[in-house]
Design a protein around this motif. Structure first.
Motif, short mmCIF file in Angstrom:
data_model
loop_
_atom_site.label_atom_id
_atom_site.label_comp_id
_atom_site.label_asym_id
_atom_site.label_seq_id
_atom_site.Cartn_x
_atom_site.Cartn_y
_atom_site.Cartn_z
N THR A 1 0.80 -1.13 -0.01
CA THR A 1 0.12 0.05 0.07
C THR A 1 0.87 1.37 -0.02
OG1 THR A 1 -1.71 -1.34 1.12
CG2 THR A 1 -1.71 1.23 1.28
N LEU A 2 0.47 2.05 -0.83
CA LEU A 2 1.76 3.37 -1.00
C LEU A 2 1.31 4.36 0.19
CD1 LEU A 2 1.27 3.87 -4.92
CD2 LEU A 2 3.11 2.57 -3.38
N LYS A 3 2.24 5.01 0.50
CA LYS A 3 2.05 5.96 1.69
C LYS A 3 2.25 7.28 1.05
CE LYS A 3 4.07 2.89 5.33
NZ LYS A 3 5.24 2.63 5.93
N ALA A 4 3.38 7.43 0.34
CA ALA A 4 3.73 8.86 0.01
C ALA A 4 4.72 8.73 -1.37
CB ALA A 4 4.55 9.58 1.05
N CYS A 5 4.90 9.88 -2.01
CA CYS A 5 5.82 9.90 -2.92
C CYS A 5 7.03 10.72 -2.72
CB CYS A 5 5.14 10.40 -4.26
SG CYS A 5 6.18 10.23 -5.63
N ILE A 6 8.34 10.28 -3.06
CA ILE A 6 9.55 11.00 -2.57
C ILE A 6 10.29 11.46 -4.03
CG2 ILE A 6 12.01 10.83 -1.61
CD1 ILE A 6 10.81 8.44 0.11
N LEU A 7 10.22 12.88 -4.32
CA LEU A 7 11.05 13.22 -5.23
C LEU A 7 12.61 13.55 -5.21
CD1 LEU A 7 7.97 16.06 -6.06
CD2 LEU A 7 8.08 13.72 -6.42
N TYR A 8 13.11 12.51 -5.90
CA TYR A 8 14.56 12.65 -5.59
C TYR A 8 15.39 13.47 -6.68
CZ TYR A 8 19.30 10.72 -5.30
OH TYR A 8 20.59 10.48 -5.58
N PHE A 9 16.37 14.12 -6.14
CA PHE A 9 17.36 15.08 -7.03
C PHE A 9 18.76 14.54 -6.55
CE2 PHE A 9 13.45 17.07 -6.73
CZ PHE A 9 13.15 17.74 -7.90
N HIS A 10 19.46 14.29 -7.79
CA HIS A 10 20.88 13.56 -7.57
C HIS A 10 21.80 14.49 -6.89
CE1 HIS A 10 22.49 15.25 -11.30
NE2 HIS A 10 21.24 15.05 -11.69
N GLY A 11 22.84 13.97 -6.56
CA GLY A 11 24.13 15.07 -6.17
C GLY A 11 24.99 15.29 -7.40
N GLY A 12 26.22 15.83 -7.05
CA GLY A 12 27.23 15.86 -8.19
C GLY A 12 27.91 17.56 -8.21
N GLY A 13 27.70 18.16 -7.00
CA GLY A 13 28.35 19.42 -7.09
C GLY A 13 27.53 20.39 -8.20
N LEU A 14 26.59 20.20 -8.70
CA LEU A 14 25.73 20.89 -9.57
C LEU A 14 26.24 20.78 -11.01
CD1 LEU A 14 25.04 24.10 -7.74
CD2 LEU A 14 23.54 22.28 -8.09
N LEU A 15 27.50 19.94 -11.16
CA LEU A 15 28.40 19.70 -12.21
C LEU A 15 28.14 18.56 -12.99
CD1 LEU A 15 31.61 21.25 -10.91
CD2 LEU A 15 30.11 22.49 -12.52
N TYR A 16 27.88 17.42 -12.31
CA TYR A 16 27.87 16.24 -12.91
C TYR A 16 26.74 15.42 -12.03
CZ TYR A 16 30.86 14.91 -9.23
OH TYR A 16 31.45 14.59 -7.97
N GLY A 17 26.29 14.20 -12.52
CA GLY A 17 25.31 13.19 -11.76
C GLY A 17 24.42 12.98 -12.49
N GLN A 18 23.42 12.00 -12.27
CA GLN A 18 22.48 11.63 -13.05
C GLN A 18 21.43 10.84 -12.09
OE1 GLN A 18 24.67 9.35 -15.63
NE2 GLN A 18 25.08 7.93 -14.40
N ARG A 19 20.34 10.74 -12.34
CA ARG A 19 19.12 10.33 -11.69
C ARG A 19 19.26 8.86 -11.12
NH1 ARG A 19 17.27 10.37 -17.06
NH2 ARG A 19 16.11 8.36 -17.53
#
Length: 145
Positions: free
Chosen positions: A27-45
């Motif tokens: 049963t679903l409780k909530a949604c988590i909206l995730y934003f990756h790290g990477g120093g604003l220069l790199y990274g991916q979802r």
């Protein structure tokens, strides 16, 4: 059963993608909206460790992991606007992400945590998040130092 789906979001100034992780057996409780790290220069979802995904989805949370534009091609105001537009997209179109309307939390690691804190602090999101999971973010916005 763990499920993963890719979304193409066309309502921003450019095309971007999101990945939605959920478990169809809970049963679903909530949604988590995730934003990756990477120093604003790199990274991916898709940088979330499988253990995080498994534990959170089995506990009843849908995780939505977003792309955002990176520096130096994008300045901070453009990056932050994009993060806010991703949050607004979830609020305005929850059925694209999961069944029904679920409350949401923001979650970021490092630069992603910083962006979550900034987005919430602006106070202009269509709906305020229920909370923020800040994994080694850049600091607290309420400090008066």
């Amino acid at each position: 059963m763990q499920e993963k789906k890719e979304l193409l979001i066309c309502s921003t100034p450019y095309l971007k993608s999101a990945t939605v992780y959920s478990d169809t057996d809970v049963t679903l409780k909530a949604c988590i909206l995730y934003f990756h790290g990477g120093g604003l220069l790199y990274g991916q979802r898709d940088d979330l460790p499988p253990l995080h995904i498994e534990r959170m989805t089995k506990a009843g949370y849908v995780i939505v992991s977003y792309d955002y534009p990176l520096a130096p091609a994008a300045k901070l105001d453009m990056i932050l606007d994009d993060v806010c537009s991703s949050i607004a997209h979830y609020v305005e179109h929850p059925g694209l992400y999961c069944e029904g309307e679920l409350p949401f939390y923001l979650w970021g690691r490092s630069a992603g945590a910083y962006l979550c804190l900034l987005a919430a602090a602006q106070g202009d999101l269509p709906t305020a998040p229920k909370g923020i999971l800040s994994y080694y973010g850049y600091g607290f916005l309420c400090d008066n130092w």
